[in-house]
Design an enzyme around this catalytic site. Structure first.
Site, PDB file in Angstrom:
ATOM      1  N   LYS A  87       0.895  -1.317   0.216  1.00  0.00           N
ATOM      2  CA  LYS A  87       0.072   0.017  -0.039  1.00  0.00           C
ATOM      3  C   LYS A  87       0.830   1.396  -0.046  1.00  0.00           C
ATOM      4  CE  LYS A  87      -4.143  -2.296   2.305  1.00  0.00           C
ATOM      5  NZ  LYS A  87      -4.978  -2.058   3.458  1.00  0.00           N
ATOM      6  N   ASP A 123      -9.879   2.527   2.248  1.00  0.00           N
ATOM      7  CA  ASP A 123      -9.728   2.162   3.580  1.00  0.00           C
ATOM      8  C   ASP A 123     -10.246   3.023   4.798  1.00  0.00           C
ATOM      9  OD1 ASP A 123      -8.597  -0.463   3.170  1.00  0.00           O
ATOM     10  OD2 ASP A 123      -6.607   0.065   3.262  1.00  0.00           O
TER      11      ASP A 123
END
Length: 306
Positions: A87, A123
């Site tokens: 990420k 997220d």
């Protein structure tokens, strides 16, 4: 269909894809990736939406990420998700990253459009939606202790705490310097008035029980954003003796089996939730990025609970 693919498959994608019943146009990249539940959730979404394509897992090591992203763009993938450990690294490898993901410093969703790779982070909002679903609370009302503040998911949650103006945030990391540096990034968002007494609204602490004992007494929500719990042999990310009935404990690792942390929290009388709701909502937001249409939440939820 294979359970997961590798870089060598992408390098020979013409041959691999010719043998598929329907094209793979989406996927999740991780290392490891076998534990990911995104495939079943997103394939249910594709089927419910009448989209004749598949979503697959790709086992991609850190030194293969650049090549994998390039090949997926060249092979006309629509988009991908990124999980551990990609990420943060992906931010520097994409053609464009939106403002929120740049602030977070991590990307979990990529769209390929017009020959370009575009990065987003779902997220953060996915976590807020999950919290409301699981505990019927808003993040802005809580005092949060975040375990694993230095990783991609941890950074997304910490920034969401900042944007929601949560009452107090404690950043916990194995490397205290990392937690202090991140606290400096967030400081302006926590400069407002304090409601719950004289303690600082933002604090950085090492992941040691002795340092956390006082903080946990003034915490409403403990979030585990570390990978500890992916394997049942892992140690707890926080001492068992620190868990207490007044806490809500959210473990980002999705079920269905309870992680050791959640099992210990239940024994202590705490309210608990695993990461499936966050996985659901961040995945729905990713689907909407890829297709510019509402995600079929019910079908996705059923796939995760089945």
């Amino acid at each position: 269909m294979k359970t997961s693919y590798e870089l060598s498959d992408l390098e020979n994608w013409g041959k691999v894809s010719a043998e598929l019943p329907s094209p793979i146009r989406l996927g999740v990249l991780g290392y490891p990736v076998a534990h990911s539940l995104s495939r079943q959730m997103q394939n249910a979404a594709l089927e419910a939406s009448g989209l004749a394509m598949q979503y697959a897992r790709f086992q991609i090591s850190p030194n293969e990420l650049t090549a994998a992203l390039r090949l997926m763009r060249e092979h006309d993938f629509i988009g991908i998700n990124l999980t551990l450990p990609h990420k943060i690294a992906a931010v520097a490898l994409l053609d464009e990253v939106d403002e929120q993901a740049q602030k977070i410093g991590a990307v979990n969703t990529v769209s390929f459009r017009g020959g370009r790779s575009l990065g987003y982070n779902t997220d953060s909002e996915g976590f807020s939606r999950a919290l409301r679903e699981e505990f019927s609370v808003d993040l802005g009302d809580l005092r949060v202790l975040l375990l694993g503040a230095g990783g991609g998911a941890g950074r997304a949650i910490a920034w969401q705490c900042a944007w929601a103006k949560c009452e107090r945030l404690v950043l916990v990391s194995r490397t205290l310097a990392t937690a202090h540096a991140f606290a400096h990034e967030l400081a302006d968002s926590f400069s407002g008035p304090r409601v719950f007494g004289p303690e600082a609204r933002l604090e950085a602490l090492p992941s040691e029980d002795r340092a956390l004992r006082t903080a946990i007494a003034r915490t409403d929500l403990v979030v585990n954003a570390t990978p500890l719990g992916l394997h049942f042999s892992d140690p707890l990310p926080i001492g068992r003796a620190l868990l207490a009935p007044h806490l809500m404990v959210y473990d980002l690792i999705p079920g269905p089996a309870r992680t050791p942390l959640l099992a210990a929290a239940v024994e202590a009388g705490a309210r608990v939730a695993d990461g499936r709701a966050m996985l659901l909502h961040q995945g729905a937001l990713a689907f909407e990025r890829w297709f510019d249409r509402p995600a079929p939440i019910a079908a996705m939820r059923a796939a995760l609970s089945g």
